[in-house]
Scaffold this motif. Structure first.
Motif, PDB file in Angstrom:
ATOM      1  N   GLY A 157     -12.758  28.273 -28.685  1.00 33.97           N
ATOM      2  CA  GLY A 157     -14.195  28.578 -28.790  1.00 33.97           C
ATOM      3  C   GLY A 157     -14.663  29.662 -27.668  1.00 33.97           C
ATOM      4  N   MET A 158     -14.349  29.254 -26.208  1.00 35.99           N
ATOM      5  CA  MET A 158     -14.575  30.124 -25.058  1.00 35.99           C
ATOM      6  C   MET A 158     -14.178  31.471 -25.315  1.00 35.99           C
ATOM      7  SD  MET A 158     -13.738  27.776 -22.044  1.00 35.99           S
ATOM      8  CE  MET A 158     -14.559  26.098 -21.557  1.00 35.99           C
ATOM      9  N   ALA A 159     -12.788  31.481 -25.926  1.00 37.07           N
ATOM     10  CA  ALA A 159     -12.160  32.999 -26.056  1.00 37.07           C
ATOM     11  C   ALA A 159     -12.817  33.528 -27.227  1.00 37.07           C
ATOM     12  CB  ALA A 159     -10.737  32.746 -26.096  1.00 37.07           C
ATOM     13  N   GLU A 160     -13.333  32.946 -28.112  1.00 31.27           N
ATOM     14  CA  GLU A 160     -13.873  33.473 -29.345  1.00 31.27           C
ATOM     15  C   GLU A 160     -15.222  34.095 -28.815  1.00 31.27           C
ATOM     16  OE1 GLU A 160     -15.732  32.392 -33.781  1.00 31.27           O
ATOM     17  OE2 GLU A 160     -14.179  31.043 -32.852  1.00 31.27           O
ATOM     18  N   ARG A 161     -16.061  33.556 -27.793  1.00 34.53           N
ATOM     19  CA  ARG A 161     -17.246  34.061 -27.539  1.00 34.53           C
ATOM     20  C   ARG A 161     -17.152  34.930 -26.380  1.00 34.53           C
ATOM     21  NH1 ARG A 161     -17.851  28.472 -28.540  1.00 34.53           N
ATOM     22  NH2 ARG A 161     -17.749  28.075 -26.380  1.00 34.53           N
ATOM     23  N   GLY A 162     -15.914  35.078 -25.774  1.00 31.34           N
ATOM     24  CA  GLY A 162     -15.785  35.976 -24.608  1.00 31.34           C
ATOM     25  C   GLY A 162     -16.247  35.364 -23.223  1.00 31.34           C
ATOM     26  N   PHE A 163     -16.539  34.294 -23.260  1.00 32.48           N
ATOM     27  CA  PHE A 163     -16.784  33.600 -21.953  1.00 32.48           C
ATOM     28  C   PHE A 163     -16.525  32.297 -21.724  1.00 32.48           C
ATOM     29  CE2 PHE A 163     -19.465  30.970 -19.317  1.00 32.48           C
ATOM     30  CZ  PHE A 163     -19.648  31.756 -18.102  1.00 32.48           C
ATOM     31  N   GLY A 164     -15.956  31.888 -20.551  1.00 29.07           N
ATOM     32  CA  GLY A 164     -15.478  30.501 -20.366  1.00 29.07           C
ATOM     33  C   GLY A 164     -15.351  30.204 -19.156  1.00 29.07           C
ATOM     34  N   ARG A 165     -15.679  29.075 -18.640  1.00 30.33           N
ATOM     35  CA  ARG A 165     -15.287  28.610 -17.127  1.00 30.33           C
ATOM     36  C   ARG A 165     -14.721  27.321 -17.111  1.00 30.33           C
ATOM     37  NH1 ARG A 165     -16.566  33.153 -16.376  1.00 30.33           N
ATOM     38  NH2 ARG A 165     -18.178  34.054 -14.818  1.00 30.33           N
ATOM     39  N   ILE A 166     -13.571  27.236 -16.593  1.00 29.41           N
ATOM     40  CA  ILE A 166     -13.081  25.856 -16.383  1.00 29.41           C
ATOM     41  C   ILE A 166     -12.526  25.702 -14.875  1.00 29.41           C
ATOM     42  CG2 ILE A 166     -10.751  24.476 -16.572  1.00 29.41           C
ATOM     43  CD1 ILE A 166     -10.261  26.202 -19.243  1.00 29.41           C
ATOM     44  N   VAL A 167     -13.275  24.555 -14.292  1.00 30.22           N
ATOM     45  CA  VAL A 167     -12.950  24.047 -12.879  1.00 30.22           C
ATOM     46  C   VAL A 167     -12.368  22.592 -12.946  1.00 30.22           C
ATOM     47  CG1 VAL A 167     -14.252  23.905 -10.821  1.00 30.22           C
ATOM     48  CG2 VAL A 167     -15.129  25.460 -12.412  1.00 30.22           C
ATOM     49  N   PHE A 168     -11.454  22.679 -12.095  1.00 33.46           N
ATOM     50  CA  PHE A 168     -10.463  21.577 -11.760  1.00 33.46           C
ATOM     51  C   PHE A 168     -11.053  20.904 -10.315  1.00 33.46           C
ATOM     52  CE2 PHE A 168      -7.522  23.786 -14.778  1.00 33.46           C
ATOM     53  CZ  PHE A 168      -7.746  22.688 -15.847  1.00 33.46           C
ATOM     54  N   VAL A 169     -11.529  19.840 -10.214  1.00 34.85           N
ATOM     55  CA  VAL A 169     -11.736  19.288  -8.974  1.00 34.85           C
ATOM     56  C   VAL A 169     -10.443  18.484  -8.331  1.00 34.85           C
ATOM     57  CG1 VAL A 169     -13.184  17.787  -7.699  1.00 34.85           C
ATOM     58  CG2 VAL A 169     -14.096  18.867  -9.458  1.00 34.85           C
ATOM     59  N   THR A 170     -10.014  19.196  -7.217  1.00 36.15           N
ATOM     60  CA  THR A 170      -8.599  18.702  -6.728  1.00 36.15           C
ATOM     61  C   THR A 170      -8.990  18.107  -5.307  1.00 36.15           C
ATOM     62  OG1 THR A 170      -8.070  20.985  -5.575  1.00 36.15           O
ATOM     63  CG2 THR A 170      -7.290  20.572  -7.954  1.00 36.15           C
ATOM     64  N   SER A 171      -8.142  18.209  -4.491  1.00 37.08           N
ATOM     65  CA  SER A 171      -8.455  17.782  -2.983  1.00 37.08           C
ATOM     66  C   SER A 171      -7.761  18.465  -2.163  1.00 37.08           C
ATOM     67  CB  SER A 171      -7.956  16.333  -3.170  1.00 37.08           C
ATOM     68  OG  SER A 171      -7.847  15.709  -1.869  1.00 37.08           O
ATOM     69  N   ASP A 172      -8.475  18.661  -0.904  1.00 35.38           N
ATOM     70  CA  ASP A 172      -7.787  19.057   0.163  1.00 35.38           C
ATOM     71  C   ASP A 172      -6.555  18.287   1.111  1.00 35.38           C
ATOM     72  OD1 ASP A 172      -8.986  16.936   1.864  1.00 35.38           O
ATOM     73  OD2 ASP A 172      -9.592  18.432   3.403  1.00 35.38           O
ATOM     74  N   THR A 173      -6.085  17.213   0.439  1.00 37.96           N
ATOM     75  CA  THR A 173      -4.984  16.271   0.761  1.00 37.96           C
ATOM     76  C   THR A 173      -3.721  17.222   0.042  1.00 37.96           C
ATOM     77  OG1 THR A 173      -4.944  15.183  -1.466  1.00 37.96           O
ATOM     78  CG2 THR A 173      -6.221  14.204   0.819  1.00 37.96           C
ATOM     79  N   VAL A 174      -3.943  18.164  -0.732  1.00 38.69           N
ATOM     80  CA  VAL A 174      -2.652  18.912  -1.157  1.00 38.69           C
ATOM     81  C   VAL A 174      -2.516  19.807   0.305  1.00 38.69           C
ATOM     82  CG1 VAL A 174      -2.254  20.906  -2.781  1.00 38.69           C
ATOM     83  CG2 VAL A 174      -3.617  18.843  -3.296  1.00 38.69           C
ATOM     84  N   TYR A 175      -3.298  20.150   0.983  1.00 43.79           N
ATOM     85  CA  TYR A 175      -2.998  21.100   2.070  1.00 43.79           C
ATOM     86  C   TYR A 175      -2.793  20.305   3.229  1.00 43.79           C
ATOM     87  CZ  TYR A 175      -4.955  24.050  -1.733  1.00 43.79           C
ATOM     88  OH  TYR A 175      -5.490  24.573  -2.966  1.00 43.79           O
ATOM     89  N   GLY A 176      -3.366  19.472   3.523  1.00 42.27           N
ATOM     90  CA  GLY A 176      -3.281  18.758   4.740  1.00 42.27           C
ATOM     91  C   GLY A 176      -2.197  17.684   4.628  1.00 42.27           C
TER      92      GLY A 176
END
Length: 219
Positions: A97-116
Motif C-alpha cells: 500500500g505504501m508503494a502504491e501511494r508512493g510514500f512510506g516510512r518504516i522505523v525499527f527501534v534497535t539499541s546502541d548495545t549493537v555498537y557498544g
C-alpha cells in the motif's frame, strides 16, 4: 492525515512515540492486548484488521536475558520472533500500500548495545537488534524506488520503568558517566527522533541508523 502503526505502544518508549505522532497521524497501537507478536498467524491477523498505513514504527521488544551457558533455543527464538520476525511480517503486509501511494516510512527501534560492549546476559536481545540494523539497510535498498524509506533508531540506556526494574542504579550512573552529554536519557529522546524520521523533512534519509544515546557511542 497519515496513518501510523506503532508496536509496543503501551510501553514507555512506545507510548512516547505515539504521543509525538498523534499530532499529525492517526495512530494505531499494536501491543500485547491487540496481538501476540511472537505468533506469525496472529501478526497476520492483526495486519489484516488494521488495513493500509503510511508509517510503521516497530518499537516492541522482548528482553529475555540469557548468555551462551544458559541459552535456551525456544526462549531465544521467541525473542527473535517478537523483535525481528514480526517487524518483517508487518512490513510485508503494509509495504504494498505504501508503494502504491508512493510514500512510506518504516522505523525499527534497535539499541546502541549493537555498537557498544554489551552484557553477555543480553545475547538474544543484542542478536535481534543487530539483525534489525541489517534488515534496515537491506529493505532501504529494495524499497527506495517505490518511495518507502527505512531507517532505525538505536537508543541508549533510557530511563523507563522496565530499565529501572532490570538493573541497579549504579548501572545507570556508570552509563551516564560515559556519555558525552551527561543527562539521563528519557523516552521522549527516542520519540523525537522517530517523529522526525517519519516526516517529509527526512526525505533524504534511508538505510541509516540514528543513535540517540547522549554520545555514548559516537558514529
Amino acid at each position: 492525515m497519515r496513518r501510523a502503526v506503532v508496536t509496543g505502544g503501551a510501553g514507555a518508549i512506545g507510548a512516547a512515540i505515539c504521543g509525538r505522532l498523534r499530532a499529525d497521524h492517526d495512530v494505531v497501537v499494536l501491543d500485547r492486548e491487540q496481538v501476540d507478536l511472537g505468533d506469525a498467524d496472529d501478526v497476520r491477523r492483526a495486519t489484516a484488521a488494521v488495513g493500509e498505513v503510511d508509517v510503521l514504527v516497530h518499537a516492541a521488544a522482548a528482553f529475555d536475558q540469557m548468555r551462551l551457558a544458559t541459552l535456551d533455543l525456544d526462549a531465544y527464538r521467541r525473542v527473535q520472533a517478537v523483535n525481528v520476525e514480526s517487524g518483517l511480517l508487518l512490513a510485508q503486509a503494509f509495504v504494498p500500500g505504501m508503494a502504491e501511494r508512493g510514500f512510506g516510512r518504516i522505523v525499527f527501534v534497535t539499541s546502541d548495545t549493537v555498537y557498544g560492549p554489551p552484557s553477555p546476559d543480553l545475547l538474544a536481545y543484542v542478536a535481534s537488534k543487530a539483525a534489525l540494523v541489517g534488515i534496515t539497510r537491506t529493505l532501504a535498498l529494495e524499497l527506495g524506488a517505490s518511495g518507502v524509506a527505512v531507517t532505525a533508531v538505536a537508543p541508549g540506556l533510557t530511563d523507563t520503568p522496565a530499565a529501572r526494574d532490570g538493573m541497579p542504579r549504579e548501572a545507570f550512573d556508570g552509563v551516564l558517566a560515559r556519555q558525552a552529554l551527561t543527562r539521563t536519557l528519557v523516552p521522549d529522546d527516542v520519540a523525537a527522533t522517530v517523529a522526525f524520521l517519519v516526516t517529509d523533512g527526512a526525505a533524504a534519509l534511508t538505510g541509516q541508523t540514528l543513535v540517540p544515546d547522549g554520545g555514548l557511542s559516537p558514529r
